[in-house]
Design an enzyme around this catalytic site. Structure first.
Site, PDB file in Angstrom:
ATOM      1  CB  SER A  35     132.079  36.107  45.619  1.00 23.13           C
ATOM      2  OG  SER A  35     132.067  34.912  44.876  1.00 23.13           O
ATOM      3  CG  ASP A  84     123.979  37.057  39.834  1.00 23.89           C
ATOM      4  OD1 ASP A  84     124.857  36.186  39.979  1.00 23.89           O
ATOM      5  OD2 ASP A  84     124.214  38.276  39.895  1.00 23.89           O
ATOM      6  CG  ASP A  95     131.542  31.998  41.351  1.00 22.07           C
ATOM      7  OD1 ASP A  95     130.397  31.504  41.288  1.00 22.07           O
ATOM      8  OD2 ASP A  95     131.739  33.216  41.417  1.00 22.07           O
ATOM      9  CG  ASP A 110     132.704  32.100  47.842  1.00 20.55           C
ATOM     10  OD1 ASP A 110     132.617  31.018  47.207  1.00 20.55           O
ATOM     11  OD2 ASP A 110     132.963  33.176  47.274  1.00 20.55           O
TER      12      ASP A 110
END
Length: 510
Positions: free
Chosen positions: A66, A157, A400, A441
């Site tokens: 982002s 992540d 997200d 994004d």
């Protein structure tokens, strides 16, 4: 084109984490009931945007995020990111000669203090990279300064329980003299939503050596797994005989992304911190960060890699043209539509207004996948109907933030909630005579199962994202990348694109 003859408003809606993948399996975007998006896709010009790797200033094959996404959107050009910049510095040896690092080392040698080196230990490359931490640890240790490492574990992540492998690799690469002091899941150490009760647990472990104890990092990680808590949720744990921070010590923060390291540093570093009763203040000999984290932290710390200044950003160009603009998001993505969209600067341009809707106070967003999208939509519709704004940028966080939880059912609900909001916004745009750009994004919730491990997939993806141009008569669009959005919006507004913006308008007529 004069301001009076252009559509108003031109609105960009960013569906954060809403990537494109044809296969429906474990794909929240395809499995969700999204009649508004589907209708716009079927009846409006549409294309795809690249959001990862070299198209956003990252190494080839590195997923976008982002922060990077909004920087590229706002800049209207590909912005070289900190990850490749720092990696190159570590490889070519220039990191060891970094003036800020040399000053930091000198201050600690003079005070006789310990370097408390902290950051996300992960190969994810979104907030930090463990290779950078290894390089810094070796440099500081070789200079004769004692080093205590405070590990923040990922699982967001990266795969939820992958930390054992890459933290194990990290530990093997460190000099023998380094102390591994604490292990904290990023849920605690890297909160960005003012959940001070989470941050407090990380502070107590890091500063005061208070909290659960374990003999070493891998033991703490294994104990967390045994209690059904993955890497992200490891309770801040004190390791070995670590005894806490003392006056004369220093902090070296290794995250290069600002938004999830700020709160922890606020508590540890700011002399006038008042968000909660945080206890004692350590008198640090020096504090240094990988990048500039905030204006309020800047007076108290040095920076290894200052940002390369960006001029002629989308918001700046719109303001100079005498146009009005509005930025909107809930708490989780508010910095992205303001700070990051404005080039990593805490500046508010002339004619720029902002609306922040608080994110819900839940432990994880799968518990409330609607988040604050309905309230944000209410305010968006009111803003459109007000007729005050030439440009509106809105971020829906749900795909997200819920995608990061790994829950497919919740991610589907998140996409459906956002689609309902998009429907109301679209209706308001039609009534106002405006133009709507819908995109994302980066990808995330279109891949909710890891194709390799078969477990939950909680990280971003390398997939392209859709872009739709609705209600722009006679216009069609082509494929591109995030840097092309600002030139597109300026073209729709009849504002000249500055030379510094090297992105290319997506409009076929441009």
């Amino acid at each position: 084109m004069s301001a009076s003859s252009t559509p108003r408003p031109v609105m960009l809606v960013i569906l954060d984490g809403f990537g494109w993948r044809e296969d429906e399996s474990d794909n929240a975007v395809r499995l969700a009931n999204t009649p508004t998006f589907d209708t716009l896709w079927a009846t409006s010009p549409h294309a795809f945007l690249k959001t990862s790797g070299e198209d956003v200033g990252l190494p080839d094959g590195q997923m976008g995020n982002s922060e990077v996404g909004h920087l590229n959107i706002g800049a209207g050009r590909v912005v070289m990111q900190e990850l490749p910049r720092i990696s190159r510095s570590a490889r070519d040896g220039s990191l060891a000669q970094n003036p800020a690092l040399l000053e930091f080392i000198a201050a600690l040698k003079a005070s006789g203090g310990t370097c408390h080196l902290m950051g996300l230990i992960s190969p994810g490359g979104v907030h930090a990279h463990q290779d950078h931490v290894v390089a810094l640890t070796k440099i500081v240790s070789a200079a004769g300064v004692p080093v205590a490492v405070h590990i923040f574990s990922d699982g967001r992540d990266t795969a939820p329980r992958s930390g054992e492998d890459f933290i194990g690799k990290f530990l093997k690469e460190l000099p023998d003299s380094v102390q591994i002091a604490t292990l904290s899941g990023r849920y605690y150490a890297m909160d960005r939503d003012r959940r001070w009760e989470r941050v407090a647990l990380a502070v107590e472990a890091i500063r005061d050596a208070k909290g659960p104890h374990a003999k070493d990092a891998l033991s703490a990680l294994q104990a967390s797994y045994a209690s059904d808590k993955g890497d992200e949720f490891v309770l801040p744990t004190v390791l070995g005989d670590y005894a806490g921070m003392k006056d004369g010590d220093g902090i070296l923060a290794c995250n290069f992304r600002a938004d999830r390291i700020r709160q922890l540093l606020d508590v540890l570093v700011l002399p006038d911190f008042t968000e909660y009763d945080s206890g004692r203040k350590v008198k640090f000999a020096a504090v240094c960060g990988m990048s500039r984290y905030s204006d309020h932290l800047a007076p108290y710390m040095s920076i290894l890699f200052p940002k390369v200044p960006l001029d002629d950003l989308l918001g700046d160009v719109v303001a100079k043209a005498g146009r009005t603009q509005l930025r909107m998001a809930e708490t989780e993505k508010y910095p992205h539509v303001t700070y990051f969209l404005n080039g990593g600067r805490e500046v508010q341009f002339d004619g720029e207004e902002r609306i922040l809707v608080p994110s819900p106070k839940v432990a994880t967003y799968d518990l409330q996948p609607e988040m604050s999208a309905p309230e944000l939509t209410d305010k968006a519709v009111a803003a459109i109907e007000s007729g005050k704004f030439d440009m509106i940028v809105l971020n829906f966080a749900n795909p997200d933030m819920v995608g990061h939880t790994g829950s497919l059912s919740a991610a589907i609900k998140a996409c459906e909630t956002v689609d309902q909001g998009l429907g109301r916004i679209n209706d308001a745009i039609v009534k106002a005579g405006g133009v709507l750009l819908v995109t994302a994004d980066h990808g995330n919730c279109e891949t909710m199962r890891d194709p390799v491990t078969g477990g939950a997939h909680t990280s971003h993806t390398l997939n392209v994202v859709p872009v739709i141009l609705a209600h722009a008569r006679g216009e069609t669009i082509h494929d591109g990348r995030l840097a092309d959005l600002a030139p597109t919006m300026l073209a729709l507004m009849g504002v000249k694109q500055p030379d510094a913006m090297t992105g290319v308008s997506l409009l076929e007529s441009a």
